[in-house]
Design a protein around this motif. Structure first.
Motif, PDB file in Angstrom:
ATOM      1  N   LEU A 204       0.852  -1.191   0.000  1.00  0.00           N
ATOM      2  CA  LEU A 204       0.000   0.000   0.000  1.00  0.00           C
ATOM      3  C   LEU A 204       0.885   1.237   0.000  1.00  0.00           C
ATOM      4  CD1 LEU A 204      -2.509  -1.108   2.768  1.00  0.00           C
ATOM      5  CD2 LEU A 204      -2.828  -1.262   0.294  1.00  0.00           C
ATOM      6  N   VAL A 205       0.624   2.171  -0.912  1.00  0.00           N
ATOM      7  CA  VAL A 205       1.426   3.402  -0.980  1.00  0.00           C
ATOM      8  C   VAL A 205       0.512   4.611  -1.080  1.00  0.00           C
ATOM      9  CG1 VAL A 205       3.408   2.249  -2.053  1.00  0.00           C
ATOM     10  CG2 VAL A 205       1.686   3.332  -3.509  1.00  0.00           C
ATOM     11  N   ASP A 206       1.055   5.766  -0.701  1.00  0.00           N
ATOM     12  CA  ASP A 206       0.293   7.006  -0.801  1.00  0.00           C
ATOM     13  C   ASP A 206       0.632   7.785  -2.069  1.00  0.00           C
ATOM     14  OD1 ASP A 206       2.863   7.794  -0.074  1.00  0.00           O
ATOM     15  OD2 ASP A 206       2.274   8.423   1.926  1.00  0.00           O
ATOM     16  N   ASP A 207       1.668   7.356  -2.810  1.00  0.00           N
ATOM     17  CA  ASP A 207       2.087   8.059  -4.030  1.00  0.00           C
ATOM     18  C   ASP A 207       2.796   7.062  -4.947  1.00  0.00           C
ATOM     19  OD1 ASP A 207       3.696   9.510  -5.918  1.00  0.00           O
ATOM     20  OD2 ASP A 207       3.564  11.284  -4.641  1.00  0.00           O
ATOM     21  N   GLN A 208       2.160   6.694  -6.053  1.00  0.00           N
ATOM     22  CA  GLN A 208       2.742   5.692  -6.941  1.00  0.00           C
ATOM     23  C   GLN A 208       4.011   6.179  -7.637  1.00  0.00           C
ATOM     24  OE1 GLN A 208      -0.830   4.667  -9.266  1.00  0.00           O
ATOM     25  NE2 GLN A 208      -0.613   2.595  -8.452  1.00  0.00           N
ATOM     26  N   ASP A 209       4.064   7.461  -7.990  1.00  0.00           N
ATOM     27  CA  ASP A 209       5.269   7.982  -8.651  1.00  0.00           C
ATOM     28  C   ASP A 209       6.475   7.928  -7.716  1.00  0.00           C
ATOM     29  OD1 ASP A 209       4.108   8.565 -11.153  1.00  0.00           O
ATOM     30  OD2 ASP A 209       3.284  10.438 -10.355  1.00  0.00           O
ATOM     31  N   LYS A 210       6.253   8.320  -6.465  1.00  0.00           N
ATOM     32  CA  LYS A 210       7.330   8.273  -5.470  1.00  0.00           C
ATOM     33  C   LYS A 210       7.763   6.825  -5.239  1.00  0.00           C
ATOM     34  CE  LYS A 210       6.471   9.557  -1.153  1.00  0.00           C
ATOM     35  NZ  LYS A 210       6.313  10.335   0.090  1.00  0.00           N
ATOM     36  N   ALA A 211       6.798   5.916  -5.186  1.00  0.00           N
ATOM     37  CA  ALA A 211       7.120   4.494  -5.003  1.00  0.00           C
ATOM     38  C   ALA A 211       7.932   3.983  -6.183  1.00  0.00           C
ATOM     39  CB  ALA A 211       5.840   3.676  -4.840  1.00  0.00           C
ATOM     40  N   LEU A 212       7.524   4.316  -7.395  1.00  0.00           N
ATOM     41  CA  LEU A 212       8.250   3.863  -8.580  1.00  0.00           C
ATOM     42  C   LEU A 212       9.693   4.356  -8.555  1.00  0.00           C
ATOM     43  CD1 LEU A 212       8.195   2.349 -11.271  1.00  0.00           C
ATOM     44  CD2 LEU A 212       7.432   4.485 -12.353  1.00  0.00           C
ATOM     45  N   ARG A 213       9.896   5.630  -8.225  1.00  0.00           N
ATOM     46  CA  ARG A 213      11.267   6.171  -8.149  1.00  0.00           C
ATOM     47  C   ARG A 213      12.094   5.443  -7.092  1.00  0.00           C
ATOM     48  NH1 ARG A 213       8.558  10.921  -8.826  1.00  0.00           N
ATOM     49  NH2 ARG A 213       8.589  11.388  -6.608  1.00  0.00           N
ATOM     50  N   PHE A 214      11.538   5.303  -5.882  1.00  0.00           N
ATOM     51  CA  PHE A 214      12.298   4.692  -4.785  1.00  0.00           C
ATOM     52  C   PHE A 214      12.623   3.228  -5.078  1.00  0.00           C
ATOM     53  CE2 PHE A 214      12.723   2.450  -0.739  1.00  0.00           C
ATOM     54  CZ  PHE A 214      13.707   3.218  -0.129  1.00  0.00           C
ATOM     55  N   TYR A 215      11.628   2.475  -5.500  1.00  0.00           N
ATOM     56  CA  TYR A 215      11.826   1.038  -5.697  1.00  0.00           C
ATOM     57  C   TYR A 215      12.711   0.729  -6.910  1.00  0.00           C
ATOM     58  CZ  TYR A 215       8.680  -0.353  -1.947  1.00  0.00           C
ATOM     59  OH  TYR A 215       8.119  -0.562  -0.715  1.00  0.00           O
ATOM     60  N   THR A 216      12.738   1.603  -7.913  1.00  0.00           N
ATOM     61  CA  THR A 216      13.604   1.359  -9.079  1.00  0.00           C
ATOM     62  C   THR A 216      14.963   2.033  -8.915  1.00  0.00           C
ATOM     63  OG1 THR A 216      12.601   3.201 -10.318  1.00  0.00           O
ATOM     64  CG2 THR A 216      11.720   0.982 -10.715  1.00  0.00           C
ATOM     65  N   GLU A 217      14.976   3.319  -8.594  1.00  0.00           N
ATOM     66  CA  GLU A 217      16.241   4.059  -8.545  1.00  0.00           C
ATOM     67  C   GLU A 217      17.076   3.758  -7.311  1.00  0.00           C
ATOM     68  OE1 GLU A 217      15.334   8.211  -9.144  1.00  0.00           O
ATOM     69  OE2 GLU A 217      14.174   7.757 -10.962  1.00  0.00           O
ATOM     70  N   VAL A 218      16.440   3.463  -6.192  1.00  0.00           N
ATOM     71  CA  VAL A 218      17.182   3.200  -4.952  1.00  0.00           C
ATOM     72  C   VAL A 218      17.326   1.701  -4.692  1.00  0.00           C
ATOM     73  CG1 VAL A 218      17.238   3.572  -2.452  1.00  0.00           C
ATOM     74  CG2 VAL A 218      16.485   5.416  -3.965  1.00  0.00           C
ATOM     75  N   LEU A 219      16.204   0.979  -4.709  1.00  0.00           N
ATOM     76  CA  LEU A 219      16.270  -0.448  -4.394  1.00  0.00           C
ATOM     77  C   LEU A 219      16.767  -1.290  -5.560  1.00  0.00           C
ATOM     78  CD1 LEU A 219      13.052  -0.980  -2.230  1.00  0.00           C
ATOM     79  CD2 LEU A 219      15.381  -0.371  -1.510  1.00  0.00           C
TER      80      LEU A 219
END
Length: 128
Positions: free
Chosen positions: A9-24
């Protein structure tokens, strides 16, 4: 039978996409527009046909309260397997990821817990 899809569950899909792809380091697999939200999934670059992780955008109070309760109690929403928790902890920490639990050995498992910037605590775990 096997697990094909897991959701966070996320509050912002764009932020999730950035974090999970660019960081993780996950890789985007699917993106389908669904009105205000999108069906978005990522996979491990090591297993492009493996288990997909999707993000469910939460906009109603009950799931939000539940998610906040997990965070306030320090309970991870889900767990990701890594080969070496210590190395992954150092890599993520150098990228600015905030950890709520540093690497700790618990029997035959070593774990650490971080904030995914989208309202979740995520555990990384290594089996000994």
């Amino acid at each position: 039978m096997r697990i094909h899809l897991a959701s966070v569950l996320v509050d912002d899909q764009d932020k999730a996409l950035r974090f999970y792809t660019e960081v993780l380091g996950f890789v985007k697999k699917t993106e389908i527009p669904l009105g205000e939200a999108r069906w978005l999934t990522v996979v491990s670059p090591d297993e492009p046909n493996g288990t997909e992780l999707s993000w469910n955008l939460i906009t109603i109070p009950p799931p939000n309260r539940s998610k906040k309760a997990l965070v306030s109690d320090g309970i991870p929403f889900t767990s990701f397997a890594v080969d070496n928790v210590q190395q992954e902890f150092k890599r993520l920490k150098s990228l600015g990821v905030q950890f709520t639990q540093e690497p700790a050995q618990m029997g035959s498992v070593t774990t650490a817990v971080f904030d995914d910037t989208c309202g979740n605590l995520i555990q990384i775990a290594q089996q000994s």
